[in-house]
Design a protein around this motif. Structure first.
Motif, PDB file in Angstrom:
ATOM      1  N   PRO A   1       4.649  71.081  53.842  1.00 33.49           N
ATOM      2  CA  PRO A   1       5.358  70.998  52.609  1.00 33.49           C
ATOM      3  C   PRO A   1       5.296  70.550  51.240  1.00 33.49           C
ATOM      4  O   PRO A   1       4.504  69.247  51.518  1.00 33.49           O
ATOM      5  N   LYS A   2       5.996  70.634  49.873  1.00 36.40           N
ATOM      6  CA  LYS A   2       6.013  69.645  49.121  1.00 36.40           C
ATOM      7  C   LYS A   2       6.192  68.492  48.986  1.00 36.40           C
ATOM      8  O   LYS A   2       7.581  68.400  50.245  1.00 36.40           O
ATOM      9  N   ILE A   3       5.076  66.953  49.022  1.00 32.02           N
ATOM     10  CA  ILE A   3       6.462  65.716  49.245  1.00 32.02           C
ATOM     11  C   ILE A   3       6.679  65.584  48.385  1.00 32.02           C
ATOM     12  O   ILE A   3       6.577  65.386  46.659  1.00 32.02           O
ATOM     13  N   THR A   4       7.992  64.920  48.137  1.00 31.89           N
ATOM     14  CA  THR A   4       8.709  63.911  47.643  1.00 31.89           C
ATOM     15  C   THR A   4       8.803  63.245  46.887  1.00 31.89           C
ATOM     16  O   THR A   4       8.153  62.270  47.889  1.00 31.89           O
ATOM     17  N   VAL A   5       9.336  62.620  45.638  1.00 33.98           N
ATOM     18  CA  VAL A   5       9.307  61.295  45.051  1.00 33.98           C
ATOM     19  C   VAL A   5       9.785  60.747  46.358  1.00 33.98           C
ATOM     20  O   VAL A   5       9.189  59.151  46.217  1.00 33.98           O
ATOM     21  N   GLU A   6      10.549  60.370  47.214  1.00 34.01           N
ATOM     22  CA  GLU A   6      11.414  59.312  47.511  1.00 34.01           C
ATOM     23  C   GLU A   6      10.310  59.853  49.322  1.00 34.01           C
ATOM     24  O   GLU A   6      10.003  58.729  49.903  1.00 34.01           O
ATOM     25  N   GLU A   7       9.915  60.793  49.594  1.00 38.56           N
ATOM     26  CA  GLU A   7       8.482  60.219  50.488  1.00 38.56           C
ATOM     27  C   GLU A   7       7.701  59.790  49.974  1.00 38.56           C
ATOM     28  O   GLU A   7       6.969  59.592  51.644  1.00 38.56           O
ATOM     29  N   ALA A   8       6.975  59.433  48.983  1.00 40.55           N
ATOM     30  CA  ALA A   8       6.356  58.977  48.752  1.00 40.55           C
ATOM     31  C   ALA A   8       6.419  57.208  48.621  1.00 40.55           C
ATOM     32  O   ALA A   8       5.735  56.672  48.355  1.00 40.55           O
ATOM     33  N   ARG A   9       7.243  56.720  48.616  1.00 36.25           N
ATOM     34  CA  ARG A   9       8.001  55.460  48.970  1.00 36.25           C
ATOM     35  C   ARG A   9       6.975  54.704  50.242  1.00 36.25           C
ATOM     36  O   ARG A   9       6.804  55.553  51.263  1.00 36.25           O
ATOM     37  N   VAL A  10       6.184  54.179  49.470  1.00 36.61           N
ATOM     38  CA  VAL A  10       5.218  53.723  51.204  1.00 36.61           C
ATOM     39  C   VAL A  10       6.176  52.440  52.082  1.00 36.61           C
ATOM     40  O   VAL A  10       7.286  51.841  51.837  1.00 36.61           O
ATOM     41  N   ARG A  11       5.884  52.780  53.051  1.00 38.43           N
ATOM     42  CA  ARG A  11       6.571  52.533  54.106  1.00 38.43           C
ATOM     43  C   ARG A  11       5.481  51.113  55.454  1.00 38.43           C
ATOM     44  O   ARG A  11       4.845  51.124  55.603  1.00 38.43           O
ATOM     45  N   TRP A  12       5.796  50.088  54.356  1.00 38.79           N
ATOM     46  CA  TRP A  12       5.100  49.105  55.122  1.00 38.79           C
ATOM     47  C   TRP A  12       5.025  48.150  56.284  1.00 38.79           C
ATOM     48  O   TRP A  12       3.916  47.674  57.551  1.00 38.79           O
ATOM     49  N   ASP A  13       6.391  48.971  57.088  1.00 37.09           N
ATOM     50  CA  ASP A  13       6.128  48.807  58.567  1.00 37.09           C
ATOM     51  C   ASP A  13       5.143  49.022  59.485  1.00 37.09           C
ATOM     52  O   ASP A  13       5.540  49.528  60.844  1.00 37.09           O
ATOM     53  N   LEU A  14       4.613  50.320  58.738  1.00 40.71           N
ATOM     54  CA  LEU A  14       3.650  51.808  59.460  1.00 40.71           C
ATOM     55  C   LEU A  14       2.647  50.583  59.231  1.00 40.71           C
ATOM     56  O   LEU A  14       2.066  49.726  58.583  1.00 40.71           O
ATOM     57  N   PRO A  15       0.950  50.439  60.204  1.00 42.50           N
ATOM     58  CA  PRO A  15      -0.246  50.196  60.690  1.00 42.50           C
ATOM     59  C   PRO A  15      -1.088  50.800  59.135  1.00 42.50           C
ATOM     60  O   PRO A  15      -0.687  51.127  58.560  1.00 42.50           O
ATOM     61  N   ALA A  16      -1.767  49.064  58.706  1.00 39.68           N
ATOM     62  CA  ALA A  16      -2.577  49.484  57.875  1.00 39.68           C
ATOM     63  C   ALA A  16      -3.543  50.583  57.576  1.00 39.68           C
ATOM     64  O   ALA A  16      -3.635  51.176  56.805  1.00 39.68           O
TER      65      ALA A  16
ATOM     66  N   GLY B   1       5.293  43.911  54.400  1.00 38.72           N
ATOM     67  CA  GLY B   1       6.251  43.620  52.894  1.00 38.72           C
ATOM     68  C   GLY B   1       5.867  42.280  52.528  1.00 38.72           C
ATOM     69  O   GLY B   1       6.204  42.465  51.791  1.00 38.72           O
ATOM     70  N   ALA B   2       5.526  41.741  53.568  1.00 37.41           N
ATOM     71  CA  ALA B   2       5.231  40.673  52.647  1.00 37.41           C
ATOM     72  C   ALA B   2       3.933  40.382  51.580  1.00 37.41           C
ATOM     73  O   ALA B   2       3.156  40.426  52.218  1.00 37.41           O
ATOM     74  N   ILE B   3       4.264  40.061  50.794  1.00 41.10           N
ATOM     75  CA  ILE B   3       2.773  39.677  49.395  1.00 41.10           C
ATOM     76  C   ILE B   3       2.521  38.419  49.742  1.00 41.10           C
ATOM     77  O   ILE B   3       2.982  37.348  49.851  1.00 41.10           O
ATOM     78  N   ARG B   4       1.361  38.561  49.319  1.00 42.08           N
ATOM     79  CA  ARG B   4       0.464  36.829  48.959  1.00 42.08           C
ATOM     80  C   ARG B   4      -0.809  37.181  48.062  1.00 42.08           C
ATOM     81  O   ARG B   4      -1.488  37.828  48.401  1.00 42.08           O
TER      82      ARG B   4
ATOM     83  N   GLY C   1       1.764  42.954  53.785  1.00 46.20           N
ATOM     84  CA  GLY C   1       1.747  42.997  55.400  1.00 46.20           C
ATOM     85  C   GLY C   1       1.931  44.380  55.080  1.00 46.20           C
ATOM     86  O   GLY C   1       2.907  44.907  54.888  1.00 46.20           O
ATOM     87  N   THR C   2       1.614  45.188  57.100  1.00 47.84           N
ATOM     88  CA  THR C   2       1.690  45.942  57.123  1.00 47.84           C
ATOM     89  C   THR C   2       2.374  45.793  59.034  1.00 47.84           C
ATOM     90  O   THR C   2       2.418  44.549  59.276  1.00 47.84           O
ATOM     91  N   ALA C   3       2.509  46.313  59.141  1.00 42.81           N
ATOM     92  CA  ALA C   3       2.662  46.750  61.342  1.00 42.81           C
ATOM     93  C   ALA C   3       1.063  46.318  62.291  1.00 42.81           C
ATOM     94  O   ALA C   3       1.500  46.315  63.618  1.00 42.81           O
ATOM     95  N   SER C   4      -0.212  46.538  61.325  1.00 39.50           N
ATOM     96  CA  SER C   4      -0.953  45.628  61.476  1.00 39.50           C
ATOM     97  C   SER C   4      -1.774  44.628  60.889  1.00 39.50           C
ATOM     98  O   SER C   4      -0.462  43.701  60.496  1.00 39.50           O
ATOM     99  N   SER C   5      -2.626  45.117  60.618  1.00 44.34           N
ATOM    100  CA  SER C   5      -3.092  43.617  59.739  1.00 44.34           C
ATOM    101  C   SER C   5      -2.847  44.166  57.985  1.00 44.34           C
ATOM    102  O   SER C   5      -2.446  45.257  57.503  1.00 44.34           O
ATOM    103  N   PRO C   6      -3.093  43.141  56.960  1.00 41.57           N
ATOM    104  CA  PRO C   6      -2.710  43.345  55.826  1.00 41.57           C
ATOM    105  C   PRO C   6      -3.220  44.258  54.857  1.00 41.57           C
ATOM    106  O   PRO C   6      -4.811  44.825  55.267  1.00 41.57           O
ATOM    107  N   VAL C   7      -2.723  45.069  53.742  1.00 41.04           N
ATOM    108  CA  VAL C   7      -4.172  45.326  53.087  1.00 41.04           C
ATOM    109  C   VAL C   7      -4.102  44.838  51.821  1.00 41.04           C
ATOM    110  O   VAL C   7      -2.996  43.840  51.559  1.00 41.04           O
TER     111      VAL C   7
END
Length: 308
Positions: free
Chosen positions: A203-218, A259-262, A271-277
Motif C-alpha cells: 500500500p501507499k506509504i504515508t508521511v507518518e510511516e516514513a518516520r525513522v524507527r531508531w529502535d529497529l536494527p541498523a 536514537g542517541a547522536i554522536r 544509535g539503533t537496536a544494534s550497531s549505530p548508523v
C-alpha cells in the motif's frame, strides 16, 4: 494500434516516449490526473505526462471522474484499440475497462504477484529483496490481479534508494511495455494467469510511516530510509526540530542507545537496536539538504542530543 496512454508522474515518461516514437503505434490521446498544486505558490501545474504530451502535440484528457458515464463515452469516441497504463493513479472500473478491445495493459514495477499496490518499489527495498522487476498485465477490477504478458528483472543494489531503483525500472519497463503491445498487435502474445501463491501487498506509504524507527536494527533502519527516499522522505525529530534525513551507512562502531547522536571526525552517528548508523544528509525545515557533518557543526550537539 491506436493507443490511449494513461499515466501521471515522471516514471511514466520513458514509456510514453517509447510509444510516441514507435512506428507501430499511434498515441491518439493521453489520460492523466487533473493539474495539481506545485511549487511554493501552489499554482496548478500539469503532470509530467501531460507536459510531455502537450509538447508532442497529443490531446490530453484530465477527467476528475474517469469512471463517469460521460468520460467513458468520450473515451469510446476516440476508438482506442488498447490503453497502456503506467502509474496513472486512479482505479478503473468495468465501464472504462470495456472500451478498448485489447483491454488496458498496465506496466507495474514488481514481479507480480509480489507487491501488488501503490508502492511496490518501496516495499521491495524495505523488505530486503535482492531482485525485483517489472510486469505487464491486463487490468481487471481486482487490484493488480490480471493475467501477465511479460516480465523483466532488476537487481536491487545494496545502496539503492526507491528513486534509484524506480528510475532503472521505468527505463527497462518502457521496453517491456512496447514489446508487449507489439505482441498484442501481432496476435502472437497471450496473457497467463498469475499464480495463487506468493501474493504480497504494497500500500501507499504515508508521511507518518516514513518516520525513522531508531529502535529497529541498523540494517532495517537503512532499508526503510532508502525505501522512502525521495518520497515521501524519511524524517525524525531532534529535540523539537523535525528534520528529513537521507540514506545512512550501517557501521561496526560501539553501540549507542537507540536514537542517541554522536558526532566526531568520521561523521554523525545515531544509535539503533544494534550497531549505530552514520547519517548521510539532513534537511532542516525550510532549508536545502546538507551533509550531516556540516549540520552538526552548526547545531553544536552535546551528549544529550537524541533523534526520535
Amino acid at each position: 494500434m491506436r493507443i490511449v496512454f494513461a499515466g501521471t508522474p515522471e516514471p511514466a515518461l520513458p514509456s510514453l516516449r517509447r510509444l510516441i516514437d514507435s512506428p507501430r503505434h499511434d498515441v491518439v490521446a493521453v489520460l492523466t490526473r487533473p493539474d495539481a498544486a506545485s511549487g511554493r505558490r501552489g499554482r496548478p501545474a500539469p503532470s509530467p505526462v501531460a507536459a510531455l504530451a502537450l509538447e508532442a502535440g497529443i490531446p490530453v484528457l484530465r477527467p476528475e471522474r474517469p469512471n463517469s458515464a460521460e468520460f467513458v463515452a468520450e473515451l469510446g469516441e476516440l476508438a482506442p484499440e488498447c490503453c497502456a497504463v503506467v502509474a496513472y493513479g486512479a482505479l478503473l472500473r468495468d465501464g472504462l475497462l470495456a472500451v478498448p478491445p485489447h483491454g488496458w495493459i498496465n506496466l507495474h514495477f514488481s514481479l507480480l504477484p509480489a507487491w501488488r499496490g501503490a508502492a511496490p518499489v518501496q516495499a521491495a527495498i524495505a523488505a530486503g529483496d535482492t531482485v525485483t522487476g517489472a510486469t505487464t498485465f491486463r487490468i481487471e477490477p481486482d487490484l493488480d490481479s490480471g493475467p501477465v504478458f511479460g516480465v523483466v528483472t532488476e537487481t536491487i543494489r545494496p545502496t539503492d534508494t526507491a528513486g534509484d531503483l524506480l528510475g532503472r525500472l521505468a527505463t527497462t519497463g518502457a521496453g517491456l511495455l512496447e514489446t508487449t503491445l507489439d505482441g498484442i498487435a501481432d496476435g502472437a502474445l497471450h496473457a497467463v494467469a498469475q499464480p495463487a501463491d506468493g501474493i504480497t501487498v504494497a500500500p501507499k506509504i504515508t508521511v507518518e510511516e516514513a518516520r525513522v524507527r531508531w529502535d529497529l536494527p541498523a540494517h532495517v533502519v537503512d532499508r526503510r530510509i532508502r525505501a522512502v527516499t525521495p518520497n515521501p522522505g524519511a524524517w525524525t525529530m531532534i529535540g523539537d526540530l523535525r528534520v528529513k534525513v537521507g540514506p545512512v551507512l550501517p557501521t561496526e562502531r560501539d553501540p549507542l542507545p537507540p536514537g542517541a547522536i554522536r558526532a566526531d571526525k568520521a561523521g554523525v552517528h545515531v544509535g539503533t537496536a544494534s550497531s549505530p548508523v552514520t547519517l548521510g544528509w539532513i534537511q532542516p525545515p525550510g532549508k536545502k539538504p546538507m551533509a550531516a557533518a556540516d549540520w552538526a557543526r552548526g547545531a553544536r550537539l552535546d551528549d544529550t542530543a537524541r533523534a526520535s
